[in-house]
Design a protein around this motif. Structure first.
Motif, mmCIF file in Angstrom:
data_model
loop_
_atom_site.group_PDB
_atom_site.id
_atom_site.type_symbol
_atom_site.label_atom_id
_atom_site.label_comp_id
_atom_site.label_asym_id
_atom_site.label_seq_id
_atom_site.Cartn_x
_atom_site.Cartn_y
_atom_site.Cartn_z
ATOM 1 N N SER A 1 0.819 -1.218 0.000
ATOM 2 C CA SER A 1 0.000 0.000 0.000
ATOM 3 C C SER A 1 0.854 1.270 0.000
ATOM 4 C CB SER A 1 -0.908 0.022 1.230
ATOM 5 O OG SER A 1 -0.126 0.229 2.392
ATOM 6 N N GLY A 2 2.137 1.110 0.244
ATOM 7 C CA GLY A 2 3.009 2.277 0.311
ATOM 8 C C GLY A 2 3.105 2.867 1.709
ATOM 9 N N ALA A 3 2.271 2.365 2.636
ATOM 10 C CA ALA A 3 2.249 2.952 3.989
ATOM 11 C C ALA A 3 3.594 2.776 4.686
ATOM 12 C CB ALA A 3 1.142 2.296 4.812
ATOM 13 N N LEU A 4 4.227 1.639 4.464
ATOM 14 C CA LEU A 4 5.504 1.373 5.138
ATOM 15 C C LEU A 4 6.552 2.391 4.729
ATOM 16 C CD1 LEU A 4 6.993 -0.838 6.913
ATOM 17 C CD2 LEU A 4 7.888 -1.668 4.750
ATOM 18 N N PRO B 1 0.205 1.624 -5.453
ATOM 19 C CA PRO B 1 0.184 2.804 -4.578
ATOM 20 C C PRO B 1 1.573 3.238 -4.096
ATOM 21 C CG PRO B 1 -1.467 1.195 -3.893
ATOM 22 C CD PRO B 1 -0.638 0.532 -4.956
ATOM 23 N N ARG B 2 2.566 2.362 -4.171
ATOM 24 C CA ARG B 2 3.924 2.765 -3.766
ATOM 25 C C ARG B 2 4.465 3.865 -4.682
ATOM 26 N NH1 ARG B 2 8.415 -0.095 -3.375
ATOM 27 N NH2 ARG B 2 8.007 -1.502 -5.096
ATOM 28 N N ALA B 3 3.866 3.998 -5.874
ATOM 29 C CA ALA B 3 4.346 5.009 -6.824
ATOM 30 C C ALA B 3 3.396 6.203 -6.888
ATOM 31 C CB ALA B 3 4.510 4.382 -8.201
ATOM 32 N N ARG B 4 2.659 6.445 -5.806
ATOM 33 C CA ARG B 4 1.665 7.527 -5.843
ATOM 34 C C ARG B 4 2.305 8.873 -6.147
ATOM 35 N NH1 ARG B 4 -1.830 6.626 -0.994
ATOM 36 N NH2 ARG B 4 -2.398 4.759 -2.126
ATOM 37 N N SER B 5 3.553 9.053 -5.745
ATOM 38 C CA SER B 5 4.192 10.362 -5.959
ATOM 39 C C SER B 5 4.501 10.628 -7.438
ATOM 40 C CB SER B 5 5.488 10.447 -5.145
ATOM 41 O OG SER B 5 6.383 9.441 -5.559
ATOM 42 N N ALA C 1 -1.332 3.629 -15.366
ATOM 43 C CA ALA C 1 -0.497 3.809 -14.175
ATOM 44 C C ALA C 1 -1.166 4.742 -13.170
ATOM 45 C CB ALA C 1 0.873 4.348 -14.581
ATOM 46 N N LEU C 2 -1.832 5.781 -13.678
ATOM 47 C CA LEU C 2 -2.534 6.707 -12.765
ATOM 48 C C LEU C 2 -3.618 5.958 -11.984
ATOM 49 C CD1 LEU C 2 -2.717 9.810 -15.105
ATOM 50 C CD2 LEU C 2 -1.711 9.796 -12.800
ATOM 51 N N GLY C 3 -4.315 5.059 -12.659
ATOM 52 C CA GLY C 3 -5.329 4.283 -11.960
ATOM 53 C C GLY C 3 -4.721 3.370 -10.914
ATOM 54 N N ALA C 4 -3.681 2.639 -11.313
ATOM 55 C CA ALA C 4 -3.090 1.641 -10.410
ATOM 56 C C ALA C 4 -2.418 2.275 -9.205
ATOM 57 C CB ALA C 4 -2.083 0.793 -11.182
ATOM 58 N N THR C 5 -1.860 3.478 -9.392
ATOM 59 C CA THR C 5 -1.167 4.116 -8.273
ATOM 60 C C THR C 5 -2.141 4.853 -7.351
ATOM 61 O OG1 THR C 5 -0.743 6.057 -9.665
ATOM 62 C CG2 THR C 5 1.011 4.411 -9.517
#
Lengths: 488, 331
Positions: free
Chosen positions: A236-239, A313-317, A338-342
């Motif tokens: 999820s990218g939270a870590l 979501p790890r690539a949200r930035s 990619a925008l959807g997946a992130t």
């Protein structure tokens, strides 16, 4: 003349009004040879930082080295530390003889593993390369597992990409366990999923237990409640938000850019290996990948966007760079996906606009799929409009997106209709309908639960592959099941 | 005399009028140009090639259950590039294709091979220029070159294998075998069914199987006599297997087949296996050593579209593979 003047005026005003109706179009992003420039920069940096070549290694006493390995091979020997220190003192001179011992199938097992340990202790190049070769090509699984373990101890982080790639091909459970452990020591938790599979499914209880113990230790080191929570937080990218990974060393950064460069290669297997590795590196890789979105090679741009998509979501930035790539006609579909997946919710307005009016149907389908992944209520109307168009692929993509964003009850009849339409993806429609049936069964609808059981009974038996005719028949039979449901 | 003058004058006038018409006649009216977003649009004018393509494995490259199983339902995303590709002309001849998002169920379709970039003179690539047709065909000789197929098929090394063959030296390319002229007549155009490994008759023409005795041994010989590439060419997901068994007595059930040899190139995780593909023009001989095959035996070459057996310990080629050739060897 009387006819011509109004015609000219009509054409003039018509042209003006078409222009006025056009949304303001920003130009596509400027492109350059980004990857070559980055690689040149890194090579220059490495050249400047590299110390003058060391004097040629002095020959070493092989008998003495063998003796030291014998001591190292004794787990209870009180001289192990001293032996390890002495082996390290040989430095680069010992690497070739140690490699010979490690790969000598006739040498005692304990001596070969001692050679692996000694190589890790020396640490200097080319010792890590020898360990990687053992990891990649040793026929004995226990040797690969040992190499994976000791690679966690070497100083250079340049070994990480090849360790990550091993996750794609390794079949030995112990090696998977130690890969996960060694990668985690470098803030990379991509091996955790494989570790969980070993923990939960391996036939050997001892291996399962080792995986569970190692997993608990990795989770504790990462500050997670347990291994499952660690896997969730990593995905999820939270870590990485809570504990940002350390920046890469120059070796790892260079290895990453080498793989970005390889995205342009002809062989798709090379490309996919690179996508696999890049998408599993810690989140610092987002920044190099977003820069690669401006490379002048279309393959680099498209595949860099796919790497970001696979990071999820790890690539949200990456959303700002990906939004700009929506104006890149050749990489726009990949950027939209990619925008959807992130989970780039800020991209919804642009994706809705594309869904409604882009010329390229491929891009509109990608926008619909991305909006489905974002699952925002604000996009429902745009998706409903797309679900009413003639083009079956766009219509179905919009229906699937609506189903994914909580409107499955609303679109189920139309999805069922897709199962009978030429040009529709019957398998995708079946998957969505099965998810819908499953959700309804979980809400306690007994009739649906029984229907779902009959639906699932039509799936091919595990391990068998249907013929095309059988797949068509399954679609027909399932359609008959759910058709009655819609009519009811 | 007047009549003669009138006749001659009439001929002059008629000839002049014909000449003027020939020079100044209006050009044939061009049909409005169309935008192509689905191969179904091509069916309206090209019913025959469309019908051929529709039943081809190109058309099923996305829906084929074998592919879906081997790619884990396309979770292995590197398969998508060639199984639902954007137009070949978009990335260029000899380059690999990029994956598309739309109409994936159409697989490798009309648009994949024929749609030209917007900067081109025509809209689609064809065998002749027809500027008046709605799809504005532009003659492109590259359609017949092996490089056209290479973007996808050389991902499995097929074109690389072909380059080393005598066929390459003779200029015999992919379409000569896989896309022959309809009824052998160039005027009828090329067959868009594009036969390949799914066509067992084509496989039968590609290889031979022979068996002979040498002392107490039996030698099986498989020769690649007709494939313009290795047998099998799709190196990872296809396989050719040689089996043998004693011929059953009349009325008795045959024994299970005994596996002898496999032609296949392994996946990269299958590190214990070696590449055993059979190059064009080459023969592979394998021996059954010892007396166990001394009686009347039958030997068979089977072709598999997927590499794995349901039960690797007891493979059942009759159920899971296709028979290519069978020979009987007397004691």
């Amino acid at each position: 003349m009387r006819r011509i003047v109004p015609l000219v005026l009509a054409l003039f005003f018509g042209a003006c009004s078409r222009d006025a109706a056009k949304p303001a179009q920003e130009p596509p992003p400027a492109l350059s040879n980004v990857v070559a420039a980055e690689l040149a920069r890194l090579e220059a940096r490495i050249g400047a930082e590299t110390k003058p070549a060391a004097p040629a290694p002095t020959p070493i006493d092989l008998e003495e080295l063998r003796g030291l390995l014998g001591t190292l091979a004794e787990p209870r020997s009180s001289f192990r530390e001293a032996a390890l220190r002495d082996v390290k003192s040989f430095g680069a001179s010992a690497i070739a003889p140690l490699e010979s011992v490690a790969l000598d199938a006739s040498a005692p097992t304990s001596e070969r593993t001692a050679a692996i340990e000694a190589l890790a202790a020396i640490g200097a190049e080319p010792a890590p390369q020898v360990l990687l070769r053992v990891l990649e090509s040793a026929p004995e699984p226990w040797m690969r597992a040992h190499a994976a373990w000791r690679l966690g101890e070497v100083a250079t982080d340049g070994v990480v990409p090849r360790m990550l790639l091993r996750l794609k091909y390794e079949v030995d459970a112990e090696t998977v366990i130690w890969l996960a452990d060694s990668l985690a020591r470098r803030s990379c938790y991509a091996g955790v999923d494989g570790l969980r599979v070993v923990r939960d499914t391996n036939a050997d209880e001892g291996v399962r237990s080792n995986a569970a113990q190692r997993g608990a230790e990795i989770a504790a080191r990462a500050g997670a409640a347990d291994l499952d929570a660690l896997a969730r937080d990593w995905a999820s990218g939270a870590l990485e938000i809570a504990h940002p990974p350390p920046p890469p060393g120059r070796d790892l950064e260079r290895e990453a850019w080498i793989r970005i460069d390889k995205l342009r290669q002809w062989d798709l297997r090379v490309v996919d290996d690179c996508r696999f590795v890049l998408a599993r590196l810690p989140a610092w890789i987002v920044e190099p990948l977003t820069r690669a979105l401006r490379d002048d090679d279309v393959y680099v741009r498209v595949h860099a966007a796919q790497c970001l998509e696979r990071m999820g979501p790890r690539a949200r930035s990456a959303s700002t760079a990906l939004l700009a790539s929506l104006r890149d006609p050749r990489a726009a579909s990949a950027a939209a996906m990619a925008l959807g997946a992130t989970g780039a919710t800020d991209a919804a307005p642009d994706l809705e606009r594309i869904l409604a009016s882009a010329r390229d149907i491929d891009l509109r389908v990608a926008a619909a799929t991305a909006l489905g992944a974002l699952a925002l209520e604000r996009s429902h109307d745009a998706l409903r409009q797309a679900a009413a168009v003639d083009a079956i692929d766009l219509r179905q993509a919009a229906l699937l997106a609506l189903a994914r964003s909580g409107r499955a009850d609303e679109v189920a009849p139309a999805l069922i209709e897709c199962m009978r339409l030429e040009g529709a993806d019957h398998e995708a429609a079946q998957r969505a309908i099965e998810a819908w049936l499953s959700a309804r069964a979980q809400r306690g609808d007994q009739g649906i639960a029984e229907l779902l059981e009959r639906w699932r009974a039509l799936a091919p038996a595990a391990g068998t592959i249907e013929s095309t005719a059988q797949a068509l028949e399954r679609n027909r039979a399932r359609l008959a099941l759910v058709d009655a449901l819609v009519k009811r | 005399m007047n009549a003669l003058r009138i006749a001659v004058g009439g001929i002059f006038v008629a000839t002049g009028a014909a000449a003027l018409f020939a020079v100044f006649r209006p050009p044939a009216e061009a049909a409005p140009a169309r935008t192509f977003t689905s191969s179904a649009q091509c069916r309206e004018c090209h019913a025959e090639p469309y019908a051929e393509w529709e039943v081809s494995w190109h058309a099923q490259s996305w829906t084929d259950p074998d592919v879906r199983a081997l790619s884990n339902d396309f979770a292995n995303t590197d398969c998508i590039d060639c199984h639902a590709p954007r137009p070949v002309w978009e990335t260029g001849l000899g380059n690999r294709v990029l994956p598309r998002t739309a109409r994936r169920v159409e697989g490798v379709d009309c648009i994949t091979c024929h749609l030209l970039p917007e900067t081109s003179r025509g809209i689609v690539a064809g065998t002749m220029d027809v500027p008046t047709a709605p799809c504005r065909p532009e003659a492109k000789r590259e359609l017949a070159q092996v490089e056209f197929c290479a973007g996808c098929h050389d991902q499995h090394k097929t074109v690389e294998q072909w380059r080393t063959t005598d066929y390459a030296k003779q200029g015999i390319g992919c379409i000569d075998c896989h896309m022959p002229f309809r009824d052998g007549d160039p005027n009828k155009g090329r067959d868009h069914t594009m036969h390949g490994g799914h066509d067992i008759e084509l496989v039968r023409k590609a290889v031979t199987l022979a068996a002979r005795r040498e002392g107490t041994n039996v030698i099986a010989a498989v020769t690649n006599v007709g494939a313009g590439h290795h047998f099998p060419t799709d190196e990872r997901s296809r396989a050719g297997d040689v089996f043998w068994r004693p011929v059953a007595a009349a009325g008795a059930s045959p024994e299970p087949w005994r596996w002898l040899y496999r032609f296949r190139s392994p996946y990269r995780h299958e590190t214990a296996l070696t590449d055993t593909l059979l190059p064009a023009h080459a023969t592979k001989e394998v021996a059954i050593e010892g007396p166990e095959a001394s009686g009347r035996i039958e030997m068979a070459l089977f072709y598999k579209l997927t590499p794995y057996w349901k039960d690797p310990e007891r493979p059942d080629p009759d159920a899971e593979a296709r028979l290519v050739h069978r020979v009987v060897l007397e004691p």
